[in-house]
Structures are given as C-alpha cells and as structure tokens.
Design a protein around this motif. Sequence first.
Motif, PDB file in Angstrom:
ATOM      1  N   HIS A 140      -3.333  -0.670  -3.943  1.00  0.00           N
ATOM      2  CA  HIS A 140      -2.129  -1.640  -3.444  1.00  0.00           C
ATOM      3  C   HIS A 140      -1.403  -1.677  -4.724  1.00  0.00           C
ATOM      4  CE1 HIS A 140      -4.091  -3.799   0.013  1.00  0.00           C
ATOM      5  NE2 HIS A 140      -4.894  -2.936  -0.400  1.00  0.00           N
ATOM      6  N   LEU A 165       0.591   3.384   2.136  1.00  0.00           N
ATOM      7  CA  LEU A 165       1.467   3.598   3.631  1.00  0.00           C
ATOM      8  C   LEU A 165       2.626   3.053   3.377  1.00  0.00           C
ATOM      9  CD1 LEU A 165       1.000   3.795   6.684  1.00  0.00           C
ATOM     10  CD2 LEU A 165      -0.058   1.603   6.699  1.00  0.00           C
ATOM     11  N   ASP A 223     -12.239  -0.830   5.657  1.00  0.00           N
ATOM     12  CA  ASP A 223     -13.402  -0.173   6.876  1.00  0.00           C
ATOM     13  C   ASP A 223     -12.463   1.177   7.205  1.00  0.00           C
ATOM     14  OD1 ASP A 223     -14.736  -2.278   7.002  1.00  0.00           O
ATOM     15  OD2 ASP A 223     -14.101  -3.103   8.865  1.00  0.00           O
ATOM     16  N   ARG A 278       0.712  -1.204   0.136  1.00  0.00           N
ATOM     17  CA  ARG A 278      -0.133  -0.129  -0.041  1.00  0.00           C
ATOM     18  C   ARG A 278       0.861   1.442  -0.081  1.00  0.00           C
ATOM     19  NH1 ARG A 278      -4.806  -1.757   4.020  1.00  0.00           N
ATOM     20  NH2 ARG A 278      -3.262  -3.122   5.129  1.00  0.00           N
ATOM     21  N   LEU A 317      -4.482   3.824   2.229  1.00  0.00           N
ATOM     22  CA  LEU A 317      -4.835   2.215   2.743  1.00  0.00           C
ATOM     23  C   LEU A 317      -5.578   1.452   1.701  1.00  0.00           C
ATOM     24  CD1 LEU A 317      -6.152   3.051   6.378  1.00  0.00           C
ATOM     25  CD2 LEU A 317      -4.195   2.129   5.797  1.00  0.00           C
ATOM     26  N   ARG A 354      -2.546  -0.182  17.295  1.00  0.00           N
ATOM     27  CA  ARG A 354      -2.577   0.275  15.872  1.00  0.00           C
ATOM     28  C   ARG A 354      -1.727  -0.252  14.975  1.00  0.00           C
ATOM     29  NH1 ARG A 354      -3.263   6.775  16.589  1.00  0.00           N
ATOM     30  NH2 ARG A 354      -0.867   6.482  16.814  1.00  0.00           N
ATOM     31  N   PHE A 356      -8.139   6.491  13.561  1.00  0.00           N
ATOM     32  CA  PHE A 356      -6.883   5.800  13.004  1.00  0.00           C
ATOM     33  C   PHE A 356      -6.283   6.624  12.218  1.00  0.00           C
ATOM     34  CE2 PHE A 356      -4.101   3.738   9.865  1.00  0.00           C
ATOM     35  CZ  PHE A 356      -3.233   3.083  10.509  1.00  0.00           C
ATOM     36  N   LYS A 396      -8.673  -2.060  -3.057  1.00  0.00           N
ATOM     37  CA  LYS A 396      -9.290  -2.962  -2.212  1.00  0.00           C
ATOM     38  C   LYS A 396     -10.005  -2.245  -1.051  1.00  0.00           C
ATOM     39  CE  LYS A 396      -5.987  -6.663  -2.804  1.00  0.00           C
ATOM     40  NZ  LYS A 396      -4.921  -7.618  -2.004  1.00  0.00           N
ATOM     41  N   GLU A 410       1.081  -5.727   5.331  1.00  0.00           N
ATOM     42  CA  GLU A 410       2.012  -5.108   4.543  1.00  0.00           C
ATOM     43  C   GLU A 410       3.135  -6.062   4.744  1.00  0.00           C
ATOM     44  OE1 GLU A 410       1.674  -2.311   2.365  1.00  0.00           O
ATOM     45  OE2 GLU A 410      -0.297  -3.145   2.756  1.00  0.00           O
ATOM     46  N   ASN A 436     -11.736   4.453   9.312  1.00  0.00           N
ATOM     47  CA  ASN A 436     -11.598   4.624  10.812  1.00  0.00           C
ATOM     48  C   ASN A 436     -11.032   5.928  10.994  1.00  0.00           C
ATOM     49  OD1 ASN A 436     -10.559   4.662  13.631  1.00  0.00           O
ATOM     50  ND2 ASN A 436     -11.034   2.301  13.721  1.00  0.00           N
ATOM     51  N   GLY A 482      -4.649   9.667  13.778  1.00  0.00           N
ATOM     52  CA  GLY A 482      -3.575   9.454  14.574  1.00  0.00           C
ATOM     53  C   GLY A 482      -2.452   9.399  13.823  1.00  0.00           C
ATOM     54  N   VAL A 483      -2.497   8.645  12.580  1.00  0.00           N
ATOM     55  CA  VAL A 483      -1.303   8.288  11.785  1.00  0.00           C
ATOM     56  C   VAL A 483      -1.005   9.619  10.940  1.00  0.00           C
ATOM     57  CG1 VAL A 483      -2.366   7.575   9.709  1.00  0.00           C
ATOM     58  CG2 VAL A 483      -0.372   6.363  10.457  1.00  0.00           C
TER      59      VAL A 483
END
Lengths: 125, 205
Positions: free
Chosen positions: A94, A4, A35, A2, A91, B4, A40, A32, B58, A37, A43-44
Amino acid sequence: MRLLTHNMLACNIKGVTNGYPLRLEAEKWVEKEVDFNADFLRGVFPKIDWPALVGAARALGFHDLLPVDAPDPSVLASDDELLRRFHRALLQLHVEEGGLVCPETSRRFPINKGIPNMLLHEDEV
Amino acid sequence: MQPRFCMEVGCGSGYVITSLATMLRHESSAVQYFATDINPHAVETTSATLEAHGLQAEIICTDIASGIGKRLSGMMDVIVVNPPYVPTPEEEVGYKGITSSWAGGENGRKVIDRILPAVHELLSEKGWFYIVTLTANNPSQICLVMREMGYASRIVVQRSTEEESLHVIKFWRENTANVKDDKSLGSWISQIPLLSFWRSSRFSS
Ligand SMILES: C[S@@+](CC[C@H](N)C(=O)[O-])C[C@H]1O[C@@H](n2cnc3c(N)ncnc32)[C@H](O)[C@@H]1O
C-alpha cells in the motif's frame, strides 16, 4: 492505495492520450497481509497491465519481486511461488504517501493517507 | 453471483461500503472494493470508517470514476450509489464542500445523470447496480434512461417521510436472468438508514 489501483488509474486530463501508466512516487508505503486467493488472482490476471505492475513494484524498491516479462496464464496456473509474488505486489503493498505523475504532461496527482487525488483543476476538464 | 469487484460512487461517510463489505465478508474473502468521492474530506472519513471495522477498500478522490473508469470497465459486479439527489439551484452542484453531498441541481438529477453512463461502463455482464433516489428525481425516467442502455429494473426499497419518498432501485442487464438469488443483497440494502444518513451529514458541518 494498492498497486492494483495504480494499475487501473490513468491521467484524466482532457485531451491527454498517453496518460498511462502513471509514474508512481512512493514516499511512504506499508505492507498489509491479505488472504491468498488463487482463483481471484488468476481471474484478475488478464486485466492487469504487467509492465505497469512491475514498474510500480520497482518504485517501492522491489526490483526482483516480479519477472519483467508477463508470465503465460498457464504458468500462473502451476507456479504457486509466482502466484504468491503476484498476490504480494498486487494486493499487499500500500502506498500511503506519494504521487502519481502523468507520463504525458508531468502533472502530479498526490497520494495522501493512502488516497490518490484525481481531482482536476478547472482548466484541465 | 459471486462478486469479485464492488464499488461505491459518492462514498461519503463510508457507511454504505462498510456495511456491504461487512455483509460480504462472510461469503468470500476475495472481494475487492473501490470507493470514490469528489470531496477530499469525505474520502478520509470513508477510510476511517472502514478501518474502524477492520475492512479494506481502495478509495479514490475523483469525480464519479474519472481516471479509473476505463481500465475498470466491465469489472464491477456490484455498484452502489447514494447520490447527491436533492433538488437545488444549479450553481450549488459542484466541487467544493459539504454542499456537494446533497446538491443535485434541477430535479436533483445533475450528478445522477452523469453517474448512469459511468455505471454502464463499469458494470460487469452479470453486475447489479443499486441507486437511491427521491420522487423528485423522477425515478421512472431514470429507469427509462437505463432501459435504453439495456437494463431491467426493480424497486427494492421504498420509504416515505412527510417530506419526501425515497426509493432504492436495482438495475441489471436485461439478458441476464439472475435476479432470483439476490436475497442477501436486497435485505442488506433495506437495512441501511440511507435517508437518515444524508440528513445528518447535511446538517452536521
Ligand atoms: C448523499 S451523500 C451519500 C454519502 C454516502 N454514500 C453515505 O451514505 O454516507 C452523496 C455523496 O456523493 C458525493 N459526490 C457528489 N458529487 C460527486 C461526484 N461528482 N463524484 C463523486 N462523488 C460525488 C458527495 O461528496 C457525498 O459524499
């Protein structure tokens, strides 16, 4: 892989100092559903290098998915639309086949079956 | 603790990360998993195992956390490691092939000793680190090394066969008093047939 993960990966060749971000070459990618969130994502967000994420999304052909300038965290708290775009870029996309190219050395790390290979040759460690 | 980010170093079959993700699936949908292995075949197996269970992680083919450790530093809430821990001649430790799944060099510590500082970099303030060791690895000395980096430890699983005795040790930063609510993870880890797994992987290919 991903976006990320692209955001977290840097060239690991010994002595390389400007090995981030790796330039993403995406030959094949898929989306893909994941969910959503909001907690999250908020926070990231501080951990994410925004220009690298924008560049990676562009490498997949998403030129307008994200604003070029990093949003203020307060905007992220109120702007649901932006948060969903962030979610999608970070997220849901991919890269299945392609490569990651070091900006300093042009060394290419292959991505096969969605897995980046960061193993080094003997003269690189 | 609400994790997390979770990570497995040396994911091999993918069995451990898959069961961790399965367990945490009921707690939260927003956990991201990272898994690394130095063996290109292992990472593909991990990927297939996860997919067969409808899970996502990942996966990166790399030496420990090389290339990803810096930017992920301080982010991992759970790290699990079932390392190559079998004492072997030093020259068996290394890059290629199935030998790297068990070859641990002298005392089986060759890879473990490089994993410990990597974990120290990756683990979040409240993070938990689980590692499988054999008696031959000198687990109490591993605990000492970790103590010097500021970690408390506890043996959470102990299992013996005729040939060897295996421990799972849990580490957490000494200043975080959050050991009490680890029931679920503790029992999860004890369900994993760690020993049987590496044996079958050792002899199957
Ligand atoms: C004992 S096996 C455990 C595999 C997996 N956890 C399982 O239970 O199926 C150890 C794994 O560590 C991997 N490994 C060995 N050296 C490594 C290194 N330097 N970095 C990352 N992984 C490594 C091996 O390829 C192998 O898959």
